[in-house]
Structure formats: structure tokens, C-alpha cells
Design an enzyme around this catalytic site. Sequence first.
Site, PDB file in Angstrom:
ATOM      1  CE  LYS A 173     107.363  -8.735 -34.180  1.00 45.82           C
ATOM      2  NZ  LYS A 173     106.225  -8.912 -35.278  1.00 45.82           N
ATOM      3  CE1 TYR A 180     108.959 -10.995 -31.811  1.00 50.09           C
ATOM      4  CE2 TYR A 180     108.624  -9.558 -29.958  1.00 50.09           C
ATOM      5  CZ  TYR A 180     108.159 -10.111 -30.847  1.00 50.09           C
ATOM      6  OH  TYR A 180     106.656  -9.881 -30.910  1.00 50.09           O
TER       7      TYR A 180
END
Length: 268
Positions: A158, A154
Amino acid sequence: MDIEGKRVLITGGTSGIGLATARALAARGARLVVTGRRRNAVDEAVASLRLAGAEASGVSADVSTEEGRTATLLGATRSLGGLDILINNAGAVRAGRLTDMREDEIRTMVEVDLVAPILLTRAALPALKDGAGGMVVNVTSAIALIAMPFYATYAAVKAGLSSFSESLRRELNGEGVRVLTVYPSGTDTPMMATNRAGPDVGFSLEPAEHVADAIVAGIASDAIEVIRGGPERQALIDLNRKDPLAVDARFLSIKSAFEEGVKSHSAL
């Protein structure tokens, strides 16, 4: 940018930051299309926006697929008669040890959080350039600035979206399309519902409406970034740049409790 009358597409606009941003933009006179994977959630979001007086419609589509992106952009431009602002907000997350992650969970985060906004932006750019002045808003995460343990994939996607935003901003400079990058910290949304970590390990949640108000203010002022979390977050960002080993030590001191709190965090 004057928001009044602007034509806005918000992916992942049926709940959380996306829906709160739709409401805040509608209050400033924007015309909206919100998207989501579930038809009933799209219908409910559109109904709530219209009940509040917004000009809004919805598209049910999965932006992680080519077919979904095509349907999303076609539905938005047909409904709005063009496009002025694209908000890439749809997201997916799964926390835990990398060795415990299934391949499909990793691929979902890569496709939803990084590939989808890149390809949707590419497809939307002609429409964004066709108006009086367009904008791309990429909703990343504070984890792009401070990569936390047990969020390896993640954090990677991002951070990738953050770098995409920065590069695209410079690529489009002087061509009539601006790029705004948003870094929310912990936000009280359905995406965080399965996260059991609390303030003792740094997961204090702010209302989605506060993030939405900051996004709208950023759009209106032609800002290049919005970073949430206040002075404490900024201090940690600065420390991570100057002395990353000090941040390593801070996470090590809470590592067991942190892992226990986030291992159930999943919204794919």
C-alpha cells in the site's frame, strides 16, 4: 472535474468501497463498469446499480493476471466507448506474523495491491489521455501512512501504491490526466469481516458510503489525496513523522491484544 457523463472503470467494484463509490458516482451521472473475480458477484452488483437507475455493466476478471487486465480494459472501453476515470480499488489482505505467512499469500498481496494497479494504469493511459481530461484514482490505505505491526507485506504494497501515485501525478502533470490517492482508515466492508480487532486497539470502522462520498468529492474537486480517519488519525500521522518511536511505544502497549485481534484477518 464534472462527473456527469464520465466513463468510469472501478476494479473490485462488486462490494465494499468499490460498490459504494459506484453508487455515489452514478448519482452524479457517471457511466460505469465494475469488475470482480466472481461472475455472480459482478452480475449482482450490476443489477443493483441498474435498479437504482445507473448506466452500468460489468466484467468478470482477475486483474492480477495479464489476461484479466486485458479483458477488464477491453470490456470497459467497448462498453463505455472510451475511458475517463480509472479507479484501482481491488485489494487483498492477510495479517499476522511475517514468519507465519505463506509465500503464495505474500505474492497475492503484491500482485493484487501493487502490480495490478500499476500495469492496469499503464494500459489505460492512452484511453485516459484521449478524452477531455482523465483521472486515475488509487485506493491505498491509511496503513501506507502509519505501518501497523502484523501487516508488514500489506503495509509495504500500500505504501508502494501511494508512492506510485505521487510519482505518476508528477509525471502526468500538465498532460491532461490527474491522479488522486485515497487513504481509507478502517472501513466496514466484507474485506474486514475476518478482522476481530476492535476500537480498543484502534479498529473503529466507518461506513463504506462515507469513504465513497469522500472519493467522489475528491474527484469533483480535482484533489490529489483523500485521507480518512479524522483529526485523531491526522494527529497520529503527524506523530509518526515527528517521533516514530512514540508510535512504536503505543503499539508495544497493545501488541498482544492487537496480534490476537488481527491474526485471523484474511481476504485474498
